[in-house]
Design an enzyme around this catalytic site. Sequence first.
Site, PDB file in Angstrom:
ATOM      1  N   GLN A 252       0.722  -1.163   0.012  1.00 31.37           N
ATOM      2  CA  GLN A 252      -0.023  -0.170   0.080  1.00 31.37           C
ATOM      3  C   GLN A 252       0.887   1.540  -0.136  1.00 31.37           C
ATOM      4  O   GLN A 252       0.458   2.318  -0.781  1.00 31.37           O
ATOM      5  CB  GLN A 252      -0.892  -0.112   1.236  1.00 31.37           C
ATOM      6  CG  GLN A 252      -0.153   0.094   2.556  1.00 31.37           C
ATOM      7  CD  GLN A 252      -1.335  -0.106   3.792  1.00 31.37           C
ATOM      8  OE1 GLN A 252      -2.313  -0.173   3.647  1.00 31.37           O
ATOM      9  NE2 GLN A 252      -0.545   0.115   4.946  1.00 31.37           N
TER      10      GLN A 252
ATOM     11  N   TYR B 140      21.896  -1.829  22.293  1.00 34.49           N
ATOM     12  CA  TYR B 140      22.887  -2.477  21.434  1.00 34.49           C
ATOM     13  C   TYR B 140      23.449  -1.522  20.216  1.00 34.49           C
ATOM     14  O   TYR B 140      22.875  -0.844  19.742  1.00 34.49           O
ATOM     15  CB  TYR B 140      22.465  -4.064  20.968  1.00 34.49           C
ATOM     16  CG  TYR B 140      21.033  -3.952  20.321  1.00 34.49           C
ATOM     17  CD1 TYR B 140      20.948  -3.865  18.773  1.00 34.49           C
ATOM     18  CD2 TYR B 140      19.802  -4.467  20.650  1.00 34.49           C
ATOM     19  CE1 TYR B 140      19.871  -3.884  18.148  1.00 34.49           C
ATOM     20  CE2 TYR B 140      18.881  -4.461  20.051  1.00 34.49           C
ATOM     21  CZ  TYR B 140      18.685  -4.118  18.603  1.00 34.49           C
ATOM     22  OH  TYR B 140      17.480  -4.135  18.036  1.00 34.49           O
TER      23      TYR B 140
END
Length: 425
Positions: free
Chosen positions: A37, A216
């Site tokens: 979409q 991280y």
Amino acid sequence: VGNGRDVDVVVVGGGIGGLANALALTRKGLRVRVLEQAHEFGEVGAGLQIAPNCTRILDRWGLLDEVTSLGVLPESIVMRDAIDGEVLTRLDLRDVERRYGFPYLVIHRSDLHGTLLRACRRAGVDLVNDVTVTGYEQAADGAVAVHAGGRERGAVVLAADGLRSVARRLLSDDEPVSSAYVAYRGAVPFEQVARLDVQPKDVVVHVGPRCHFVQYALRHGEMFNQVAVFESPKALAGEEDWGTPDELDAAFTATSEQVRAGLPLMWRDRWWRMFDRDPIDDWVRGRVALTGDAAHPPLQYLAQGAVMAIEDAWVLSEHVARLTGPAGGPTGGPTGGTTGVDWDGALAAYNAVRPLHCRRVLTTARAWGRLWHHDGERREWRNAVLRERDVHDYAYVDWLFGPTALTPGELPPMFPGYDGEPALA
Ligand code: FAD
């Protein structure tokens, strides 16, 4: 739409799940069209953790080197108490790689999505943007995805249209379930955290009362990714406008210096309210099948959402390959269509194994979240249990990180104590 040619498979949604399915089936010789979409293919957000059960599949698709070169292979996952900073337990990821044969890696979402997109382009997938699918119909030997500009027919339509899937209404009248938790993300150049007390080689999860914080490094250590997740008092009070930045600040006031130092780096202009859905055990209606978050949107606590989507794609494509005969020939049979695939057989095999596995992941992720967010005596009990865990005890991850099962008989045993609703929380 697209190149205008007939295709074997129509995939609705071009996220990680849709692209993984398109690639996996194209690799088995099928013609696939993806309907997305959005105006462009892409991903919003920041980091993804990818466990060995997924890097094993990326390796089979010839993508592991590319993904590894774009991501980071951390040394450990470290769990800390978010209040006093104590290290509670860790996973040694070098040993994990030895045990399961494939690495645990972290990667920017757009890098994983981009790798799949480039592989789809190389393989000749017909990738179409600006198409919003509004309905599905069954057809003789196939199904149709309906959109404002027309109808797309395939022997199968795979719905990879995410948490708010339109296709899921064919199978269930359930709605997304709000956890009342919200996530803030923030990925910044590593220089911005260099002066802070961060461990660039670890994935660090700080677990605290009604909140947690994940850190991280990404992109060869050039970026640093953080995720702050907390329970919203306004959501619990039934207010519409929940998860706002004032709630972020309030949620982490009692946390350790390491957590509080990272908070100013979060993006404050957008946030993600955390929803999942109850597991459902049937994902196939005729020739329409659900895949990825449309079938099994999890809470993210096991970091297996995108991983499960990629596993879905691999499992279906392996059954398709197994059940492909000569075009119109005996294996293809009367329902095989021009490609000679026994689609009903392949979809049934997929539907026999994936919902069972994903049900376990969804229910365990909910329990894992409750465990992370304990307060008071429960927090102390949790910390005591985690402190006692042997670093090389894999009872809690073997069922996730081992090879993806193709049949229910291959599903690995769950961790001790699992009886459908995990006893962890
Ligand atoms: P989506 O990414 O939702 O893609 C659906 C696509 O379909 C979109 O492109 C959308 O535009 C399109 N679409 C929707 N409706 C239509 C329509 N009607 N017509 C056409 N197109 C349509 N997973 C991990 O494995 N590891 C992690 O560490 C991890 N961390 C996470 C952290 C957070 C904070 C969150 C929120 C999630 C995390 N996940 C993680 C989960 C993971 O992001 C999702 O499970 C995964 O991206 C789902 O992919 P998908 O392709 O199935 O769905």
